[in-house]
Design an enzyme around this catalytic site. Structure first.
Site, mmCIF file in Angstrom:
data_model
loop_
_atom_site.group_PDB
_atom_site.id
_atom_site.type_symbol
_atom_site.label_atom_id
_atom_site.label_comp_id
_atom_site.label_asym_id
_atom_site.label_seq_id
_atom_site.Cartn_x
_atom_site.Cartn_y
_atom_site.Cartn_z
ATOM 1 N N LYS A 1 27.361 23.309 1.360
ATOM 2 C CA LYS A 1 26.822 23.438 2.727
ATOM 3 C C LYS A 1 26.730 22.065 3.376
ATOM 4 O O LYS A 1 27.095 21.885 4.543
ATOM 5 C CB LYS A 1 25.424 24.079 2.676
ATOM 6 C CG LYS A 1 25.449 25.565 2.411
ATOM 7 C CD LYS A 1 24.082 26.103 2.035
ATOM 8 C CE LYS A 1 24.205 27.560 1.598
ATOM 9 N NZ LYS A 1 22.963 28.084 1.022
ATOM 10 N N GLN B 1 16.733 27.450 0.451
ATOM 11 C CA GLN B 1 17.630 27.921 -0.604
ATOM 12 C C GLN B 1 16.871 28.858 -1.549
ATOM 13 O O GLN B 1 15.822 28.500 -2.085
ATOM 14 C CB GLN B 1 18.196 26.711 -1.366
ATOM 15 C CG GLN B 1 19.255 27.061 -2.380
ATOM 16 C CD GLN B 1 20.516 27.645 -1.757
ATOM 17 O OE1 GLN B 1 20.973 27.221 -0.702
ATOM 18 N NE2 GLN B 1 21.076 28.644 -2.409
ATOM 19 N N ASP C 1 20.023 31.533 8.578
ATOM 20 C CA ASP C 1 20.395 32.425 7.473
ATOM 21 C C ASP C 1 20.190 33.891 7.853
ATOM 22 O O ASP C 1 20.672 34.788 7.167
ATOM 23 C CB ASP C 1 19.507 32.100 6.250
ATOM 24 C CG ASP C 1 20.332 31.679 5.048
ATOM 25 O OD1 ASP C 1 21.566 31.817 5.102
ATOM 26 O OD2 ASP C 1 19.740 31.207 4.062
#
Ligand code: NDP
Length: 283
Positions: A53, A97, A120
């Site tokens: 990422k 995460q 996200d």
């Protein structure tokens, strides 16, 4: 029949290239799209995703920051960091995460993220927007699968779609996106009886389970489009949830692992972050 292999890697590259002029336009206004990834603990699988990422951000000229926190970080400490990032005008996207260590309530942390920075798409607000068919951030993996499906040119209208897996981050949003495209959607999970019978009814089969090569060619309808979300490490090799060798003899289109859905997930994350920065620029 031998399936056409969907090259997620090159489709993802094209998506990322398409973002370059948008990033440049923002920079011309003095805004560098910024994504901050929060990592708690040192899960080895997460480390690879996070590195990818970060690299993707840098390649696009975006500001990618990775904040690594110790495994013992408390929920309160993590929430404080999230609040700080919510208020930081240089940060347009915040990604926590997952998985988080067990002592932290994942939903509480996700809920603390400003929905406008929730690139996200895991915040209940964005999940709800998807449910209602409203604009909002859509979770990157299912969004990427939809983009790959589009590339096949297959008309989804009225097709039988089966999603194996019902997680909040893949299975459920995936089913809603397919429903939006007028598929007749079935969601299968660990309690589903006669899974093979269910999957054999699928014109579109999306598998997001986390069990290496569990879907074999005999479980697939001839001519089906097969999207393999799974990422499993077996003897140092990465394999999907679909047994690629037998499935490709039956399907019309199939995504490989690696080089399929995974590559698109990061491209969609970049797209969501650019979108978040564009919304910020308009405010
Ligand atoms: P979860 O573990 O959250 O969910 C797995 C789902 O699979 C659950 O709904 C579970 O059912 C179901 N399941 C488990 N065993 C079976 C079985 N024998 N038959 C049918 N269904 C079963 O996983 P995620 O959704 O987070 O991820 C799924 C996979 O996708 C993993 O391999 C993960 O690594 C990968 N992944 C890949 C991404 C990418 O970018 N390509 C991004 C995110 C995930 P139940 O609900 O009943 O327990």
């Amino acid at each position: 029949m031998t399936a056409q292999i969907i090259d997620g890697k090159s489709i993802a590259l094209a998506v990322r290239e398409g973002l370059t002029p948008r990033v440049e336009a923002l920079k011309a206004k003095g805004i560098t799209p910024g994504l901050t990834v929060l990592v708690v603990g040192d899960d080895p699988a997460s480390a690879i995703y996070v590195r990818n990422k970060d690299r993707a951000c840098k390649k696009l000229g975006m500001a990618g920051t990775v904040t690594r926190l110790a495994e013992e970080t408390t929920q309160e400490e993590l929430l404080q960091i999230v609040h700080k990032l919510n208020a930081d005008e240089a940060v347009h996207g915040i990604l926590v995460q997952l998985p988080l260590p067990k002592h932290i309530d994942e939903q509480a942390v996700l809920r603390a993220i400003d929905p406008d920075k929730d690139v996200d798409g895991f915040h209940a607000m964005n999940a709800g927007r998807l449910m209602n068919g409203e604009e909002g951030f859509v979770a990157c993996t299912p969004k990427g699968v939809m983009r790959l499906l589009e590339m096949t040119g297959v008309d989804l209208n009225g097709k039988n779609a089966v999603v194996v897996g019902r997680s909040n981050i893949v299975g459920k949003p995936m089913a809603l996106l397919l429903l939006q495209k007028n598929c007749t959607v079935t969601i299968a999970h660990s309690r589903t009886k006669n899974l093979a019978e269910v999957t054999r009814g699928a014109d579109i089969l999306v598998v997001a389970v986390g069990r290496a090569e569990m879907i074999t060619g005999d479980m697939i309808k001839p001519g089906a489009v097969v999207m393999d979300v799974g990422i499993n490490r077996v003897d140092g090799k990465v394999v999907g949830d679909v047994d690629f060798e037998s499935a490709k003899e039956v399907a019309s289109f199939i995504t490989p692992v690696p080089g399929g859905v995974g590559a698109m997930t990061i491209a969609m994350l970049m797209e969501n972050t650019v979108e978040a920065a564009e919304h910020y620029a308009q405010r």
